[in-house]
Scaffold this active site. Sequence first.
Site, short mmCIF file in Angstrom:
data_model
loop_
_atom_site.label_atom_id
_atom_site.label_comp_id
_atom_site.label_asym_id
_atom_site.label_seq_id
_atom_site.Cartn_x
_atom_site.Cartn_y
_atom_site.Cartn_z
N HIS A 22 -4.68 -4.67 -0.51
CA HIS A 22 -4.31 -3.55 -1.39
C HIS A 22 -3.41 -3.99 -2.56
O HIS A 22 -3.80 -3.93 -3.69
CB HIS A 22 -3.66 -2.39 -0.64
CG HIS A 22 -4.60 -1.73 0.31
ND1 HIS A 22 -5.71 -1.06 -0.13
CD2 HIS A 22 -4.62 -1.67 1.66
CE1 HIS A 22 -6.37 -0.59 0.92
NE2 HIS A 22 -5.74 -0.96 2.01
N GLU A 68 0.88 -1.18 0.00
CA GLU A 68 0.00 0.00 0.00
C GLU A 68 0.91 1.23 0.00
O GLU A 68 0.95 1.99 0.95
CB GLU A 68 -0.91 -0.04 1.24
CG GLU A 68 -2.01 1.02 1.24
CD GLU A 68 -2.82 0.99 2.54
OE1 GLU A 68 -2.51 0.17 3.42
OE2 GLU A 68 -3.77 1.80 2.66
#
Lengths: 485, 485
Positions: free
Chosen positions: A360, A335
């Site tokens: 993510h 992320e």
Amino acid sequence: LVRVTFGMPDPAKRDQLRRDEASQQTGGRITLTVAEQKLDSHLRKLKLQEMSAAQFPPALHFFKAKRLIEKSPVYKILQKMPKGAALHIHSTSMVSVEWLVKNVTYRPHCYICFTWDNSVRFLFSDRQPFPRWDCFYWQLLETLRARLGDPTGFDYSLMQHLTLFTESPESEYPTQDIVWEKFEKAFIVAAGLISHAPVLKDYVYKGLQELYYDNIMYLELRCGLSRTYELDGTIHDKVLTLKIFHEVTQKFVQDYPDFLGARIIISAHRALGVSEVKAAVKEAIQLQKDFPDVVAGFDIVGREDDGKTLWFFREALSLPAQLGSMLPFFFHAGETDDEGSDVDQNILDALLFNTSRIGHGYALAHHPLAKELSRKGNIAVELCPISNQVLKLVSDLRNHPAVVLMSEGHPLVISSDDPSLFGTSGLSYDFYQAFVGIGGLKANLGTLKELASNSIRYSSLPANLKNKLYGMWLKKWDLFVAKNS
Amino acid sequence: LVRVTFGMPDPAKRDQLRRDEASQQTGGRITLTVAEQKLDSHLRKLKLQEMSAAQFPPALHFFKAKRLIEKSPVYKILQKMPKGAALHIHSTSMVSVEWLVKNVTYRPHCYICFTWDNSVRFLFSDRQPFPRWDCFYWQLLETLRARLGDPTGFDYSLMQHLTLFTESPESEYPTQDIVWEKFEKAFIVAAGLISHAPVLKDYVYKGLQELYYDNIMYLELRCGLSRTYELDGTIHDKVLTLKIFHEVTQKFVQDYPDFLGARIIISAHRALGVSEVKAAVKEAIQLQKDFPDVVAGFDIVGREDDGKTLWFFREALSLPAQLGSMLPFFFHAGETDDEGSDVDQNILDALLFNTSRIGHGYALAHHPLAKELSRKGNIAVELCPISNQVLKLVSDLRNHPAVVLMSEGHPLVISSDDPSLFGTSGLSYDFYQAFVGIGGLKANLGTLKELASNSIRYSSLPANLKNKLYGMWLKKWDLFVAKNS
Ligand SMILES: [Zn+2]
Ligand SMILES: [Zn+2]
């Protein structure tokens, strides 16, 4: 490549190449039924209109796009669409802040304290709470509200402490550091409300309901298992948090039999030290033994860019294998937009530690080898577009790296990360961004069908429950198509 | 994958995987000499400092980042670096607007006219020019300037007509449509100055000089071959434009023997109809026959999102093969973020028509099949990061899709597209963005070396000249490394 006759590529072969490429994308190999084709061309028409409008919501900051999205006919269809499971939501932000303020803070015995850093703390107590290092002066909210002239304005100000949502995101959150600071603060504010045991029960129920109303049938919730407390100051064991979650879920499934259930991914914060994370892993192993139907696995959470890497915690993360446990990992990883940094390498380490999914995976498209490993290992990426935008990884969602993943049919599921912080509810907003912004005109009903069924396929459920959930979902899907085509 | 012993991945194997992945990136397989390694670690240190500063230039709009970049020690090294060739620059924007205004508009017989749409036109003429549909009243600039109180302010206002550069890009160019409108307008303004035959000679010389001063040794220039004119109103044939270009280049190479030369990619605007483009292609075929050392090939230019697709021009684009000509194509393609639209398919069609390189190819990373074809066919992408940002395809360059291409070692060259419009000069600014923003910490001196040598490898030069240029470049490169390590 394509036979070129007299300088002109064969149009039929050209079409074939275009179809070949389209078949590689998420859902590109799904054959649509006649009814689905009808709905698909309807959706395409609506999407074209949206793309030619003056303002294109996925290109705007979500806080400015939200109202446009709510008016969008595409969004309205996505709301009705059975979306399967929500696999990446954090427990401290699963319920809208309106409910927290308008319902929870109006309950009796709710105290508030204003901190020196312009934040607030809440506490339920049957007597005047003791001053704490961060809170010298606790006031009963009921008394305070009675004295205030503008309760609406006051409540709005309380909500602002619990969400990132604002009308002017660019000026309020000029940098990633500033938005993350507010982000972490909001969790602390919410904690005082949510960790009151009776509130937690209602909170979990309400959270499941918000998902259910958005046509979601199953949840895997990242949860730190904070201890809950009572009015008299009693502090419960973590196990009670798990039990409350379990009992409320069971109650909810009784009330709504077409909701399958919910499980927890126990989360430790990366601010902890190695020995603390070791203890957390051991505890998770034990809890998974004791509550195999509730505990899905383990994760390390908190901002990657600021925090310790997965490799830093390697001693802790190798514990399950050493102890003969099968505790699955569901790591947040990648992320970040800090290419080539140590943090950027979290994805590879998540894969080396056999993560079951990647939270993510924003950086995955920039890592050809890790991408291949993730694809071959069927390790799905949990894509949370609105979260990535609000936390300032990307502004125009058409530039989200998941465009690459989606065009290649990489295993993907859509989730919302922290709905209450971003002012969303359910998954429809994120599905909208994925379908209209990230998928563009290429994404079709097959894409949506694959994304929804992926959420079941890549869940932590055992095979029998996956099949059950898939059957339940497919029935709803067919009904949805029939009604909307 | 990697042997996991007692739950812990083998650190040596992990390092191997990281190296394997790194070796896939642009320049990842280049073995650096000891001196190069020294310069590389110096660059890395400087880049780390830049990445941890309060403002990260590639994340800002270039117009706001420009001054920061100019102060950057990394940029200063990139300026000195021999960058090989510039393969994607348009002839109407190759010289800084300062020179156009401060030098060209101060020449005698220069007339100006202010148009109804707040623009201007220039014309050199030995008598008062006739009114035209867009220009009723021509004034001699010399006379006008003599009457004005603030020549500096006036000159600045003229520059503003010739460039997109501004202190407040976000408010002046809120949308792609608006920035493109200004973009096309600026070309029209410049045309009146540049297409005056005596000015063109100086202009080309000056343009080559700007590249030379930025350590560039060869140019392929997109050029529409506009007819030139004289003071007495004579309008020359297109061939003269080509001849001027050729003669000036020869003169320049005489003056600067370590500059190899320049060639032209004849460009037709996509606003034309099919029959006009057919005529342009035929003309290009003829000109290539007549001037094989000057004409490199053919391209279709102008905003893709607004304009006709390559497939629309297929009758014209198949002409060379039909006529037995080998006229190479260098198509702009995929300069769009409209995924799944017809425009988005230009890349595939460019490849089907055997393009030699792809201009921009912004959408390529989102087209797995086209990407594979481009890679296997060794069709390099001409990456112009600042152009893509100013024309509002992406704001933070860390999200440019070329991050994907660079991580996979896709054939890439760096160019500047329209330097005078973006306020750049040479390639160093774009190299900075590619090296620091798109490449991140992963990009190293090997990346730079490959990008520079790619510009020679993927040029249109015949093998003997490629070898000559490569030899000249390598000598400069080694000197650069020796001086800076
Ligand atoms: Zn998360
Ligand atoms: Zn161009």
